[in-house]
Design a protein around this motif. Structure first.
Motif, short mmCIF file in Angstrom:
data_model
loop_
_atom_site.label_atom_id
_atom_site.label_comp_id
_atom_site.label_asym_id
_atom_site.label_seq_id
_atom_site.Cartn_x
_atom_site.Cartn_y
_atom_site.Cartn_z
N ILE A 79 -72.25 19.92 47.30
CA ILE A 79 -72.25 20.68 48.56
C ILE A 79 -73.58 20.57 49.31
O ILE A 79 -73.67 20.96 50.47
CB ILE A 79 -71.91 22.16 48.30
CG1 ILE A 79 -72.98 22.82 47.44
CG2 ILE A 79 -70.54 22.29 47.68
CD1 ILE A 79 -72.73 24.30 47.17
N ALA A 80 -74.60 20.00 48.63
CA ALA A 80 -75.88 19.79 49.32
C ALA A 80 -75.93 18.44 50.03
O ALA A 80 -76.86 18.16 50.79
CB ALA A 80 -77.03 19.88 48.31
N HIS A 81 -74.92 17.60 49.83
CA HIS A 81 -74.90 16.27 50.45
C HIS A 81 -74.75 16.40 51.97
O HIS A 81 -74.03 17.28 52.46
CB HIS A 81 -73.74 15.45 49.88
CG HIS A 81 -73.79 14.00 50.22
ND1 HIS A 81 -73.31 13.50 51.41
CD2 HIS A 81 -74.29 12.94 49.53
CE1 HIS A 81 -73.49 12.20 51.44
NE2 HIS A 81 -74.09 11.83 50.30
N PRO A 82 -75.42 15.54 52.75
CA PRO A 82 -75.32 15.62 54.22
C PRO A 82 -73.90 15.52 54.75
O PRO A 82 -73.59 16.06 55.81
CB PRO A 82 -76.18 14.44 54.70
CG PRO A 82 -77.13 14.19 53.58
CD PRO A 82 -76.40 14.52 52.32
N MET A 83 -73.04 14.83 54.02
CA MET A 83 -71.66 14.69 54.48
C MET A 83 -70.79 15.89 54.14
O MET A 83 -69.64 15.98 54.56
CB MET A 83 -71.04 13.44 53.85
CG MET A 83 -71.37 12.16 54.58
SD MET A 83 -70.69 12.13 56.25
CE MET A 83 -68.95 12.19 55.90
N ALA A 84 -71.31 16.82 53.35
CA ALA A 84 -70.51 17.97 52.94
C ALA A 84 -70.23 18.87 54.15
O ALA A 84 -71.15 19.28 54.85
CB ALA A 84 -71.21 18.75 51.85
N SER A 85 -68.98 19.14 54.38
CA SER A 85 -68.60 20.02 55.49
C SER A 85 -68.72 21.47 55.07
O SER A 85 -68.95 21.80 53.90
CB SER A 85 -67.16 19.72 55.90
OG SER A 85 -66.28 20.05 54.83
#
Length: 381
Positions: free
Chosen positions: A63-69
């Motif tokens: 959930i910390a990934h830039p792509m995580a909505s």
């Protein structure tokens, strides 16, 4: 016999401890399970807590990934709160479904600033069967390739329609990297356009006669205008100032002009900017021609010199006039009469004057001769 028995007893005594130690019953004590049912030897059970902690860390990374909505983040936090089973399900199942939707949404949003090539690629991808790997590759690789193709097309178009500075900078960008082309379209094109706009404004100033536009151009170029200000002046402001100059020019043209010129000029002033441009280009000349035609017709219809509605040979009202009354179409009053006008024009007027003068001289001479005779007769008496 005794020796044999003693040997057997010793041997049995020696082997007994080893057998007893190796025996499961001995090893596990009373109540041990039958052979084949013994539990495996284990250390204290810590596998479940360790796995849960690892899953929690994995979810936090996801959930910390830039792509995580936002939806991905919300689902991840919920899984952590719901415990180990929910975290396992999130990692193995839920995150992949959510990520698939996230990529679809992210790719769809690319169309907002996409060129025709990229838009076509997006529509083709989303309308066909695809998996997470295809979506990820498109988002991370393919979109940039298609963007660069669109950038090349746009730069080529600008080169074809731009001024010298734009053409030079555009050709340089085409020979460069994708980053060079992106930079040209983002800022370089506007800097090059500003250089061309300055040249164009100088040309307009030299060719335009109106004071309002010329003054504004000089003020702009002597300042520090931005590329956007130069472009706005060329695309909008110059035409507003041209129209102001045209209004001034039309007002001067119709001042003291003929009726047709005044009529056409006033109509142009009340009309659109295009009407005023057209008046200055052709309308004023057409109106002048109409006024001149009206003047020519009036002159043609005007009575000929010496004609005032009566025949020149008609003796009524004729008499002798002064020399000043012999020029132009001017009515004069004969000397010694009470006001009958005498039209005196052309050669006929000179004849009349000469004849009248001779008659007057003759009458005067006869009077003098009669007076002389009367004086002589009185003297003889």
């Amino acid at each position: 016999m005794k020796f044999s028995r003693i040997a057997a007893a010793v041997t049995t005594a020696a082997l007994a401890p080893a057998v007893l130690i190796a025996s499961p019953a001995f090893a596990d004590g009373p109540g041990a399970p039958d052979a084949g049912h013994q539990p495996a030897t284990t250390t204290p059970d810590q596998s479940v807590p360790d796995q849960a902690e690892e899953d929690r860390k994995t979810i936090l990374a996801i959930i910390a990934h830039p792509m995580a909505s936002e939806y991905m983040k919300e689902a991840g936090h919920k899984a952590i709160a719901d415990g180990p089973k929910a975290m396992r399900k999130f990692i193995e199942v839920d995150q992949h479904k959510i990520r698939l939707d996230d990529y679809r949404i992210a790719i769809s949003r690319l169309t907002a600033d996409a060129g025709p090539g990229l838009k076509e690629g997006i529509n083709k991808l989303l309308s066909s069967r695809h998996d997470i790997d295809m979506l990820r590759h498109f988002y991370e690789v393919t979109q940039y390739e298609l963007r660069d193709d669109d950038n090349r097309v746009e730069i080529s178009r600008l080169i074809g329609t731009g001024g010298p500075a734009v053409r030079e900078a555009g050709k340089k960008a085409l020979k460069g990297t994708p980053a060079d082309r992106t930079q040209f379209l983002k800022t370089g094109r506007f800097l090059a356009q500003a250089s061309d706009d300055r040249v164009e404004l100088s040309r307009i100033d030299e060719s335009w006669d109106g004071p309002i536009l010329s003054e504004a151009i000089g003020k702009l170029l002597n300042g520090s205008p931005t590329p956007a200000e130069l472009r706005h002046f060329l695309e909008v402001t110059q035409y507003e100032l041209r129209d102001q100059d045209n209004r001034v020019a039309i007002a001067k043209i119709i001042d003291g002009g003929g009726p047709e010129l005044v009529k056409a000029g006033r109509a142009a002033l009340a009309g659109t900017a295009a009407d005023r441009t057209e008046f200055l280009k052709t309308g004023q000349h057409e109106a002048r021609a109409k006024d001149q035609a009206a003047k020519d017709k009036a002159a043609k219809d005007k009575p000929a010199p010496g004609k005032d509605g009566q025949d020149q040979g008609n003796g009524s009202g004729t008499g002798t006039g002064t020399g000043a009354g012999a020029t132009g179409n001017t009515a004069t009053t004969a000397q010694g009469h009470t006001g009958a006008p005498l039209a005196t024009t052309g050669a006929g007027d000179n004849t009349t004057l000469i004849a009248g003068g001779a008659g007057t001289a003759l009458v005067a001479g006869a009077g003098l001769l009669l007076a002389a005779r009367m004086r002589r007769a009185g003297a003889q008496r």
